[in-house]
Design a protein around this motif. Sequence first.
Motif, PDB file in Angstrom:
ATOM      1  N   ARG A 149       0.858  -1.190   0.000  1.00  0.00           N
ATOM      2  CA  ARG A 149       0.000   0.000   0.000  1.00  0.00           C
ATOM      3  C   ARG A 149       0.894   1.240   0.000  1.00  0.00           C
ATOM      4  O   ARG A 149       1.825   1.337   0.804  1.00  0.00           O
ATOM      5  CB  ARG A 149      -0.902   0.005   1.230  1.00  0.00           C
ATOM      6  N   GLY A 172      -5.400  -7.253  -7.743  1.00  0.00           N
ATOM      7  CA  GLY A 172      -5.827  -6.530  -6.549  1.00  0.00           C
ATOM      8  C   GLY A 172      -5.512  -5.049  -6.576  1.00  0.00           C
ATOM      9  O   GLY A 172      -5.427  -4.417  -5.519  1.00  0.00           O
ATOM     10  N   THR A 174      -5.977  -1.320  -6.480  1.00  0.00           N
ATOM     11  CA  THR A 174      -6.998  -0.380  -6.023  1.00  0.00           C
ATOM     12  C   THR A 174      -6.411   1.022  -6.040  1.00  0.00           C
ATOM     13  O   THR A 174      -5.322   1.249  -5.497  1.00  0.00           O
ATOM     14  CB  THR A 174      -7.466  -0.734  -4.603  1.00  0.00           C
ATOM     15  N   THR A 176      -7.288   4.966  -5.076  1.00  0.00           N
ATOM     16  CA  THR A 176      -8.181   5.828  -4.310  1.00  0.00           C
ATOM     17  C   THR A 176      -7.686   7.263  -4.393  1.00  0.00           C
ATOM     18  O   THR A 176      -6.495   7.527  -4.227  1.00  0.00           O
ATOM     19  CB  THR A 176      -8.226   5.389  -2.832  1.00  0.00           C
ATOM     20  N   PRO A 181     -10.755   5.803 -10.591  1.00  0.00           N
ATOM     21  CA  PRO A 181     -10.469   4.870  -9.506  1.00  0.00           C
ATOM     22  C   PRO A 181     -10.637   3.418  -9.956  1.00  0.00           C
ATOM     23  O   PRO A 181     -11.294   3.123 -10.955  1.00  0.00           O
ATOM     24  CB  PRO A 181     -11.519   5.238  -8.452  1.00  0.00           C
ATOM     25  N   LEU A 182     -10.005   2.529  -9.211  1.00  0.00           N
ATOM     26  CA  LEU A 182     -10.156   1.094  -9.415  1.00  0.00           C
ATOM     27  C   LEU A 182     -10.316   0.425  -8.059  1.00  0.00           C
ATOM     28  O   LEU A 182      -9.829   0.932  -7.053  1.00  0.00           O
ATOM     29  CB  LEU A 182      -8.931   0.500 -10.120  1.00  0.00           C
ATOM     30  N   THR A 183     -10.977  -0.724  -8.058  1.00  0.00           N
ATOM     31  CA  THR A 183     -11.127  -1.498  -6.839  1.00  0.00           C
ATOM     32  C   THR A 183     -10.826  -2.965  -7.117  1.00  0.00           C
ATOM     33  O   THR A 183     -11.501  -3.594  -7.946  1.00  0.00           O
ATOM     34  CB  THR A 183     -12.552  -1.372  -6.264  1.00  0.00           C
ATOM     35  N   ASN A 184      -9.779  -3.454  -6.486  1.00  0.00           N
ATOM     36  CA  ASN A 184      -9.423  -4.875  -6.562  1.00  0.00           C
ATOM     37  C   ASN A 184      -9.400  -5.375  -8.010  1.00  0.00           C
ATOM     38  O   ASN A 184     -10.000  -6.399  -8.343  1.00  0.00           O
ATOM     39  CB  ASN A 184     -10.403  -5.701  -5.729  1.00  0.00           C
ATOM     40  N   HIS A 185      -8.674  -4.661  -8.848  1.00  0.00           N
ATOM     41  CA  HIS A 185      -8.705  -4.925 -10.287  1.00  0.00           C
ATOM     42  C   HIS A 185      -7.494  -5.748 -10.732  1.00  0.00           C
ATOM     43  O   HIS A 185      -6.409  -5.617 -10.175  1.00  0.00           O
ATOM     44  CB  HIS A 185      -8.728  -3.609 -11.056  1.00  0.00           C
ATOM     45  N   PHE A 206      -2.557   3.962  -3.693  1.00  0.00           N
ATOM     46  CA  PHE A 206      -2.711   2.784  -4.538  1.00  0.00           C
ATOM     47  C   PHE A 206      -2.157   1.576  -3.790  1.00  0.00           C
ATOM     48  O   PHE A 206      -1.226   1.682  -2.987  1.00  0.00           O
ATOM     49  CB  PHE A 206      -2.042   2.965  -5.906  1.00  0.00           C
TER      50      PHE A 206
END
Length: 220
Positions: A149, A172, A174, A176, A181-185, A206
Amino acid sequence: MVTHEKVIHLIAGGPKHLIPDSAFSNIGNIEWMGVDRGVSYLLEEGIIPHFAVGDFDSVTDEEWTEITLHIDEISRFRAEKDETDMELAMEWALKQNPTKIKIFGATGGRLDHFMANALMLSHYQKQNVLVKIEMLDLQNAISIYFPGRYQIQTDIQKKYISFIPLTTDVTGLTLTGFKYPLTNHRVPFGSSLCISNELLLETGTFLFENGILMMIRSND
């Protein structure tokens, strides 16, 4: 406990017009290292590098005379060798126990040199996780990340942020605080999904679970 940064500016021999003025700025605890023609760039700026390395096949006889006149510690290698000049330079730089290594003059010119230098970052960053390694020019800043992270700050001079997978699968991911944005991609190798993003706030985050990411921060 106060810790002091030790920063190495590694100046390679790429086109000088792509090297930002900050490469030659004497602010903070900086040591300079010249790589091949990059040694001459430093001397032109009135900076005597702490170390010089390379085969020096791109300098003139007059430039080589200047180099030997001003610099005590020089490692000159034959052009026919297994390691690139940049690899030899990185090996030396890391032995100095720096907190940061900023590489300049490693972009532009020959694409094979640029690709080798950019991909080399992954190797050295993985082996030296406590040292922040960046490759910079007037338009770009390149760095490597491994699963975890991370928080990054807005940079008004390099507002575009791209994430490029260096392995067959980054999972995974992500993002923010980003415009997109992306989530768990999952981002496969060769995907253009994460090109030219931007931060919406002063900071963004990220994170990802598997793979290796190259982050490139750029301006137009």
